[in-house]
Design a protein around this motif. Structure first.
Motif, PDB file in Angstrom:
ATOM      1  N   GLN A   1      10.372   8.322 -54.407  1.00 39.66           N
ATOM      2  CA  GLN A   1      11.100   9.198 -55.320  1.00 39.66           C
ATOM      3  C   GLN A   1      11.183  10.616 -54.770  1.00 39.66           C
ATOM      4  O   GLN A   1      12.218  11.272 -54.847  1.00 39.66           O
ATOM      5  CB  GLN A   1      10.425   9.234 -56.691  1.00 39.66           C
ATOM      6  CG  GLN A   1      10.510   7.947 -57.454  1.00 39.66           C
ATOM      7  CD  GLN A   1       9.743   8.029 -58.770  1.00 39.66           C
ATOM      8  OE1 GLN A   1       8.970   8.947 -59.002  1.00 39.66           O
ATOM      9  NE2 GLN A   1       9.963   7.045 -59.626  1.00 39.66           N
ATOM     10  N   GLU A   2      10.100  11.102 -54.223  1.00 39.16           N
ATOM     11  CA  GLU A   2      10.077  12.477 -53.730  1.00 39.16           C
ATOM     12  C   GLU A   2      10.814  12.625 -52.405  1.00 39.16           C
ATOM     13  O   GLU A   2      11.346  13.683 -52.108  1.00 39.16           O
ATOM     14  CB  GLU A   2       8.641  12.985 -53.601  1.00 39.16           C
ATOM     15  CG  GLU A   2       7.971  13.208 -54.926  1.00 39.16           C
ATOM     16  CD  GLU A   2       8.781  14.130 -55.842  1.00 39.16           C
ATOM     17  OE1 GLU A   2       9.294  15.159 -55.389  1.00 39.16           O
ATOM     18  OE2 GLU A   2       8.896  13.792 -57.025  1.00 39.16           O
ATOM     19  N   GLU A   3      10.828  11.560 -51.598  1.00 42.26           N
ATOM     20  CA  GLU A   3      11.574  11.630 -50.336  1.00 42.26           C
ATOM     21  C   GLU A   3      13.058  11.869 -50.586  1.00 42.26           C
ATOM     22  O   GLU A   3      13.695  12.619 -49.864  1.00 42.26           O
ATOM     23  CB  GLU A   3      11.402  10.320 -49.545  1.00 42.26           C
ATOM     24  CG  GLU A   3      10.087  10.214 -48.845  1.00 42.26           C
ATOM     25  CD  GLU A   3       9.931   8.892 -48.117  1.00 42.26           C
ATOM     26  OE1 GLU A   3       9.035   8.826 -47.266  1.00 42.26           O
ATOM     27  OE2 GLU A   3      10.684   7.945 -48.395  1.00 42.26           O
ATOM     28  N   ALA A   4      13.582  11.219 -51.608  1.00 42.89           N
ATOM     29  CA  ALA A   4      15.010  11.360 -51.910  1.00 42.89           C
ATOM     30  C   ALA A   4      15.355  12.773 -52.383  1.00 42.89           C
ATOM     31  O   ALA A   4      16.447  13.270 -52.111  1.00 42.89           O
ATOM     32  CB  ALA A   4      15.423  10.342 -52.963  1.00 42.89           C
ATOM     33  N   ASN A   5      14.430  13.429 -53.067  1.00 41.44           N
ATOM     34  CA  ASN A   5      14.689  14.764 -53.630  1.00 41.44           C
ATOM     35  C   ASN A   5      14.155  15.898 -52.770  1.00 41.44           C
ATOM     36  O   ASN A   5      14.403  17.065 -53.067  1.00 41.44           O
ATOM     37  CB  ASN A   5      14.068  14.872 -55.025  1.00 41.44           C
ATOM     38  CG  ASN A   5      14.642  13.855 -55.972  1.00 41.44           C
ATOM     39  OD1 ASN A   5      15.795  13.473 -55.874  1.00 41.44           O
ATOM     40  ND2 ASN A   5      13.814  13.403 -56.899  1.00 41.44           N
TER      41      ASN A   5
ATOM     42  N   LYS B   1      11.629  11.760 -40.503  1.00 36.49           N
ATOM     43  CA  LYS B   1      12.501  10.875 -39.728  1.00 36.49           C
ATOM     44  C   LYS B   1      12.880   9.657 -40.550  1.00 36.49           C
ATOM     45  O   LYS B   1      12.357   9.434 -41.641  1.00 36.49           O
ATOM     46  CB  LYS B   1      11.815  10.456 -38.434  1.00 36.49           C
ATOM     47  CG  LYS B   1      10.535   9.672 -38.662  1.00 36.49           C
ATOM     48  CD  LYS B   1       9.880   9.301 -37.360  1.00 36.49           C
ATOM     49  CE  LYS B   1       8.605   8.502 -37.639  1.00 36.49           C
ATOM     50  NZ  LYS B   1       7.948   8.081 -36.447  1.00 36.49           N
ATOM     51  N   LYS B   2      13.777   8.873 -39.998  1.00 35.03           N
ATOM     52  CA  LYS B   2      14.190   7.625 -40.634  1.00 35.03           C
ATOM     53  C   LYS B   2      13.723   6.467 -39.771  1.00 35.03           C
ATOM     54  O   LYS B   2      13.727   6.543 -38.546  1.00 35.03           O
ATOM     55  CB  LYS B   2      15.704   7.579 -40.808  1.00 35.03           C
ATOM     56  CG  LYS B   2      16.203   8.540 -41.853  1.00 35.03           C
ATOM     57  CD  LYS B   2      17.642   8.282 -42.196  1.00 35.03           C
ATOM     58  CE  LYS B   2      18.052   9.216 -43.315  1.00 35.03           C
ATOM     59  NZ  LYS B   2      19.373   8.941 -43.815  1.00 35.03           N
TER      60      LYS B   2
ATOM     61  N   ARG C   1      13.678   6.464 -45.233  1.00 34.96           N
ATOM     62  CA  ARG C   1      13.040   7.743 -44.908  1.00 34.96           C
ATOM     63  C   ARG C   1      11.535   7.532 -44.722  1.00 34.96           C
ATOM     64  O   ARG C   1      10.914   6.776 -45.461  1.00 34.96           O
ATOM     65  CB  ARG C   1      13.269   8.750 -46.027  1.00 34.96           C
ATOM     66  CG  ARG C   1      14.692   9.177 -46.156  1.00 34.96           C
ATOM     67  CD  ARG C   1      14.797  10.202 -47.280  1.00 34.96           C
ATOM     68  NE  ARG C   1      16.154  10.651 -47.438  1.00 34.96           N
ATOM     69  CZ  ARG C   1      16.953  10.264 -48.411  1.00 34.96           C
ATOM     70  NH1 ARG C   1      16.527   9.433 -49.319  1.00 34.96           N
ATOM     71  NH2 ARG C   1      18.184  10.725 -48.477  1.00 34.96           N
ATOM     72  N   ASP C   2      10.980   8.251 -43.766  1.00 29.83           N
ATOM     73  CA  ASP C   2       9.546   8.215 -43.514  1.00 29.83           C
ATOM     74  C   ASP C   2       9.094   9.667 -43.335  1.00 29.83           C
ATOM     75  O   ASP C   2       9.108  10.196 -42.232  1.00 29.83           O
ATOM     76  CB  ASP C   2       9.242   7.378 -42.262  1.00 29.83           C
ATOM     77  CG  ASP C   2       7.755   7.226 -42.018  1.00 29.83           C
ATOM     78  OD1 ASP C   2       6.980   7.330 -42.990  1.00 29.83           O
ATOM     79  OD2 ASP C   2       7.360   7.013 -40.856  1.00 29.83           O
ATOM     80  N   TYR C   3       8.727  10.303 -44.469  1.00 28.72           N
ATOM     81  CA  TYR C   3       8.359  11.705 -44.459  1.00 28.72           C
ATOM     82  C   TYR C   3       6.846  11.826 -44.615  1.00 28.72           C
ATOM     83  O   TYR C   3       6.259  11.194 -45.495  1.00 28.72           O
ATOM     84  CB  TYR C   3       9.016  12.462 -45.612  1.00 28.72           C
ATOM     85  CG  TYR C   3      10.525  12.589 -45.523  1.00 28.72           C
ATOM     86  CD1 TYR C   3      11.234  12.164 -44.423  1.00 28.72           C
ATOM     87  CD2 TYR C   3      11.230  13.156 -46.556  1.00 28.72           C
ATOM     88  CE1 TYR C   3      12.616  12.288 -44.351  1.00 28.72           C
ATOM     89  CE2 TYR C   3      12.612  13.292 -46.508  1.00 28.72           C
ATOM     90  CZ  TYR C   3      13.288  12.845 -45.399  1.00 28.72           C
ATOM     91  OH  TYR C   3      14.650  12.975 -45.337  1.00 28.72           O
ATOM     92  N   GLY C   4       6.260  12.669 -43.776  1.00 26.64           N
ATOM     93  CA  GLY C   4       4.829  12.886 -43.874  1.00 26.64           C
ATOM     94  C   GLY C   4       4.429  14.222 -43.278  1.00 26.64           C
ATOM     95  O   GLY C   4       5.179  14.822 -42.501  1.00 26.64           O
ATOM     96  N   ILE C   5       3.227  14.672 -43.657  1.00 29.24           N
ATOM     97  CA  ILE C   5       2.692  15.927 -43.111  1.00 29.24           C
ATOM     98  C   ILE C   5       1.231  15.704 -42.719  1.00 29.24           C
ATOM     99  O   ILE C   5       0.567  14.797 -43.220  1.00 29.24           O
ATOM    100  CB  ILE C   5       2.805  17.098 -44.112  1.00 29.24           C
ATOM    101  CG1 ILE C   5       1.978  16.826 -45.367  1.00 29.24           C
ATOM    102  CG2 ILE C   5       4.249  17.390 -44.455  1.00 29.24           C
ATOM    103  CD1 ILE C   5       1.811  18.033 -46.257  1.00 29.24           C
ATOM    104  N   TRP C   6       0.762  16.554 -41.802  1.00 28.63           N
ATOM    105  CA  TRP C   6      -0.628  16.511 -41.371  1.00 28.63           C
ATOM    106  C   TRP C   6      -1.259  17.866 -41.639  1.00 28.63           C
ATOM    107  O   TRP C   6      -0.644  18.907 -41.418  1.00 28.63           O
ATOM    108  CB  TRP C   6      -0.720  16.207 -39.880  1.00 28.63           C
ATOM    109  CG  TRP C   6      -0.405  14.802 -39.539  1.00 28.63           C
ATOM    110  CD1 TRP C   6      -1.282  13.773 -39.430  1.00 28.63           C
ATOM    111  CD2 TRP C   6       0.878  14.254 -39.231  1.00 28.63           C
ATOM    112  NE1 TRP C   6      -0.631  12.621 -39.093  1.00 28.63           N
ATOM    113  CE2 TRP C   6       0.704  12.892 -38.966  1.00 28.63           C
ATOM    114  CE3 TRP C   6       2.166  14.774 -39.178  1.00 28.63           C
ATOM    115  CZ2 TRP C   6       1.751  12.052 -38.638  1.00 28.63           C
ATOM    116  CZ3 TRP C   6       3.220  13.942 -38.849  1.00 28.63           C
ATOM    117  CH2 TRP C   6       3.005  12.598 -38.588  1.00 28.63           C
TER     118      TRP C   6
END
Length: 186
Positions: A89-93, A64-65, A71-76
């Motif tokens: 850097q990885e969120e953008a790619n 989500k943003k 960007r706020d990307y994460g996993i559990w």
């Protein structure tokens, strides 16, 4: 009258003058060393061997943003209490559509993270350096690539630039001083 010879104990002596003409070179070297110390004290992962590689069962993700538009990307993962967050850097790619289509809850994922991060200090979040799905032969990003990107860049090049420029300037000033001394003695 002849000049008195220097006595040495078999070890050549090199004069290391610290006068006004050498001050710019010395300041460049001090700035380079200061930046090197700053980088070593603030850098959490210095090489790929500092990363911990573990596998876990995928539970959920969040792509989500924030209200600010970031960007706020994460996993559990089931085996970990903390959330694994992708770096800027990885969120953008990162291809979220490919991740959603390939990875389903219950799949095994291999994550790479730094063990030096304090999870309590970061609010239960760990920075994700590598993400792969070995059973499906999928590699989203590798830790060694991200560490290499972090270790290079403007700060690293400026450290080497300041040090090299300072040392070369110091050697040039020594050379000039020696030429002036030889011209004076003649």
């Amino acid at each position: 009258m002849s000049a008195r010879s220097r006595r040495t104990l078999g070890v050549p002596t090199f004069p290391l003058p610290i006068s006004g003409q050498f001050m710019p070179a010395i300041l460049l070297i001090i700035v380079g060393l200061g930046l090197l110390i700053f980088k070593n004290l603030t850098q959490k992962v210095k090489q790929a061997q500092d990363l911990v590689v573990k596998e876990g069962t995928f539970i959920n993700y969040s792509f989500k943003k924030t209200p600010e538009g970031e960007r706020d990307y994460g996993i559990w993962l089931k085996e970990f209490a903390e959330r694994f967050e992708l770096s800027g850097q990885e969120e953008a790619n990162f291809d979220t559509a490919a991740f959603r289509s390939a990875i389903k809850p219950g799949d095994r994922l291999r994550v790479e993270y730094s063990n030096r991060e304090d999870v309590l200090e970061n609010g239960g979040v760990r920075k994700l350096y590598g993400l792969t799905a070995p059973a499906k032969n999928l590699t989203f990003f590798l830790g060694k690539d991200l560490v290499a990107k972090e270790n290079s860049g403007v700060l690293a090049y400026s450290i080497y630039g300041f040090l090299a420029l300072g040392i070369l300037l110091y050697i040039w000033q020594l050379y000039k001083a020696q030429r002036q001394r030889n011209a004076y003695e003649d």
